[in-house]
Design a protein around this motif. Sequence first.
Motif, PDB file in Angstrom:
ATOM      1  N   UNK A 242       0.839  -1.207   0.000  1.00 58.81           N
ATOM      2  CA  UNK A 242       0.000   0.000   0.000  1.00 58.81           C
ATOM      3  C   UNK A 242       0.877   1.262   0.000  1.00 58.81           C
ATOM      4  N   UNK A 243       1.896   1.269   0.841  1.00 60.82           N
ATOM      5  CA  UNK A 243       2.798   2.430   0.890  1.00 60.82           C
ATOM      6  C   UNK A 243       3.502   2.625  -0.450  1.00 60.82           C
ATOM      7  N   UNK A 244       3.920   1.522  -1.072  1.00 64.73           N
ATOM      8  CA  UNK A 244       4.576   1.603  -2.385  1.00 64.73           C
ATOM      9  C   UNK A 244       3.658   2.218  -3.427  1.00 64.73           C
ATOM     10  N   UNK A 245       2.371   1.846  -3.371  1.00 67.73           N
ATOM     11  CA  UNK A 245       1.415   2.346  -4.372  1.00 67.73           C
ATOM     12  C   UNK A 245       1.268   3.869  -4.265  1.00 67.73           C
ATOM     13  N   UNK A 246       1.300   4.401  -3.061  1.00 69.68           N
ATOM     14  CA  UNK A 246       1.250   5.859  -2.872  1.00 69.68           C
ATOM     15  C   UNK A 246       2.575   6.501  -3.298  1.00 69.68           C
ATOM     16  N   UNK A 247       3.661   5.872  -2.934  1.00 66.61           N
ATOM     17  CA  UNK A 247       4.996   6.387  -3.231  1.00 66.61           C
ATOM     18  C   UNK A 247       5.202   6.520  -4.747  1.00 66.61           C
ATOM     19  N   UNK A 248       4.802   5.511  -5.466  1.00 70.39           N
ATOM     20  CA  UNK A 248       4.986   5.481  -6.928  1.00 70.39           C
ATOM     21  C   UNK A 248       4.195   6.598  -7.614  1.00 70.39           C
ATOM     22  N   UNK A 249       3.021   6.924  -7.050  1.00 63.93           N
ATOM     23  CA  UNK A 249       2.151   7.945  -7.669  1.00 63.93           C
ATOM     24  C   UNK A 249       2.635   9.367  -7.385  1.00 63.93           C
ATOM     25  N   UNK A 250       3.510   9.532  -6.400  1.00 63.55           N
ATOM     26  CA  UNK A 250       3.921  10.883  -5.999  1.00 63.55           C
ATOM     27  C   UNK A 250       4.992  11.430  -6.942  1.00 63.55           C
ATOM     28  N   UNK A 251       4.675  12.529  -7.601  1.00 67.06           N
ATOM     29  CA  UNK A 251       5.575  13.077  -8.625  1.00 67.06           C
ATOM     30  C   UNK A 251       6.403  14.268  -8.130  1.00 67.06           C
ATOM     31  N   UNK A 252       6.123  14.789  -6.942  1.00 64.28           N
ATOM     32  CA  UNK A 252       6.844  15.973  -6.441  1.00 64.28           C
ATOM     33  C   UNK A 252       8.355  15.713  -6.414  1.00 64.28           C
ATOM     34  N   UNK A 253       9.116  16.640  -6.992  1.00 65.91           N
ATOM     35  CA  UNK A 253      10.593  16.580  -6.978  1.00 65.91           C
ATOM     36  C   UNK A 253      11.172  15.239  -7.457  1.00 65.91           C
ATOM     37  N   UNK A 254      10.407  14.543  -8.281  1.00 69.28           N
ATOM     38  CA  UNK A 254      10.845  13.214  -8.712  1.00 69.28           C
ATOM     39  C   UNK A 254      12.144  13.269  -9.512  1.00 69.28           C
ATOM     40  N   UNK A 255      12.263  14.313 -10.328  1.00 74.29           N
ATOM     41  CA  UNK A 255      13.443  14.429 -11.205  1.00 74.29           C
ATOM     42  C   UNK A 255      14.614  15.122 -10.511  1.00 74.29           C
ATOM     43  N   UNK A 256      14.343  15.707  -9.345  1.00 78.02           N
ATOM     44  CA  UNK A 256      15.373  16.507  -8.677  1.00 78.02           C
ATOM     45  C   UNK A 256      16.509  15.629  -8.171  1.00 78.02           C
ATOM     46  N   UNK A 257      17.725  16.095  -8.395  1.00 76.98           N
ATOM     47  CA  UNK A 257      18.909  15.370  -7.943  1.00 76.98           C
ATOM     48  C   UNK A 257      19.011  15.452  -6.414  1.00 76.98           C
ATOM     49  N   UNK A 258      19.518  14.410  -5.808  1.00 76.11           N
ATOM     50  CA  UNK A 258      19.749  14.409  -4.358  1.00 76.11           C
ATOM     51  C   UNK A 258      20.693  15.561  -4.019  1.00 76.11           C
ATOM     52  N   UNK A 259      20.328  16.351  -3.012  1.00 77.34           N
ATOM     53  CA  UNK A 259      21.067  17.591  -2.699  1.00 77.34           C
ATOM     54  C   UNK A 259      22.566  17.377  -2.445  1.00 77.34           C
ATOM     55  N   UNK A 260      22.927  16.203  -1.928  1.00 79.80           N
ATOM     56  CA  UNK A 260      24.348  15.973  -1.623  1.00 79.80           C
ATOM     57  C   UNK A 260      25.080  15.189  -2.711  1.00 79.80           C
ATOM     58  N   UNK A 261      24.355  14.867  -3.801  1.00 80.12           N
ATOM     59  CA  UNK A 261      24.947  14.063  -4.878  1.00 80.12           C
ATOM     60  C   UNK A 261      26.308  14.572  -5.346  1.00 80.12           C
ATOM     61  N   UNK A 262      26.345  15.874  -5.649  1.00 80.99           N
ATOM     62  CA  UNK A 262      27.588  16.437  -6.215  1.00 80.99           C
ATOM     63  C   UNK A 262      28.728  16.455  -5.195  1.00 80.99           C
ATOM     64  N   UNK A 263      28.379  16.334  -3.908  1.00 80.93           N
ATOM     65  CA  UNK A 263      29.418  16.389  -2.865  1.00 80.93           C
ATOM     66  C   UNK A 263      29.751  15.020  -2.274  1.00 80.93           C
TER      67      UNK A 263
END
Length: 385
Positions: A242-263
């Motif tokens: 059930x949690x996965x089904x909600x998680x998959x549908x959530x599009x907010x900041x989906x494409x955004x890179x992890x803030x610490x990725x570059x570091x």
Amino acid sequence: MVLQLTWPIPRLKSFHRLQIILQHLRMSKHTDSVHEVLLEKKGCAGIITMNRPKALNALNLPMIQQIYPQLKTWEADPETFLILIKGTGGKAFCAGGDIRAITDAGKAGGRLAQDFFREEYILNNAIGTCQKPYVALIDGITMGGGVGLSVHGHFRVATEKTLFAMPETAIGLFPDVGGGYFLPRLSGRIGYYLALTGFRLKGRDVQKAGIATHFVESEKLPALERDLTALKSPSKENVAELLNSYHVKCKIDQEKQFILDEHMEKINSMFSASSMEEIMQNLKKDGGPFALKQLETISKMSPTSLKMTFRQLQEGASMDLQDVLTMEYRLSQACMRGHDFYEGVRAVLIDKDQAPKWKPATLEEVTDEVLDSCFKSLGSNDLKL
């Protein structure tokens, strides 16, 4: 003489019903202000709601003393299939422990300085060993004690409003509530970075860092809760589905890179060290903007807290949760006996001058002897789990 009723009976009944409803609303308003924790059974779930919105749901001893027995009761109840925890007010899940009360007690030599940490860590362990699926909706500020109420459970649901941090080194404490267990188990050296700098993660980054298991829109949480409580005798797998089904549908900041990725490359190399001093040398040697920013941040923290935290994470990496909490209880009591915790709380929370005078003032002055005494067994006063 018969007294004639001016209202027909049905009208009277509905008026009476209205009076009862109004009285009930007045009562529930009153009880909400009295009850700092609301505990209710809904469908298949036991629901814990932290209810101190004005204090950002900061955790105090009476709240711990209500949550723990109820958690154990639900865990043993064959009619309760999952446990859900959340906060009221829309701003915070739980912004931490009630530091002011602990400070006052510690200064006065009161029992609260022992009892609070002892009972909080016993609750953290109960969450970490809970046999029923445990779901924390970490919507809003989740720091310190709030992390302890969520991170050891099976599921942590972050939203775009989630703000996670372990800022304890800034007030002469250390990232407790099992921080020594979960932080060194995050990928690379990110746990060390978060623990030593108090860096804040927001929204989807909390899930990308491995602290939250799922990410769901804040406004979808009531629907998620309804769906969770409506499950029929769910297993952990059903809850995950059930949690996965909600998680998959959530599009907010989906494409955004992890803030610490570059570091991450730098974090992994600079925070891989055998001592706190070595980390500082690594940052100085690098000399880049990111490294210098971390150097500036860490230089403001309590040197005792930094060394304590570094060793806590090193040792905690190979311990189970129970041993970590036993170690952290010893550290909590060392902080209560010391100087920096009271000075940190004064500078950050009371006078707010942001200029703590740490003692000792440098990392070099925090000797191995000082550190060893913080980690030493408390004998019969040790935490028993």
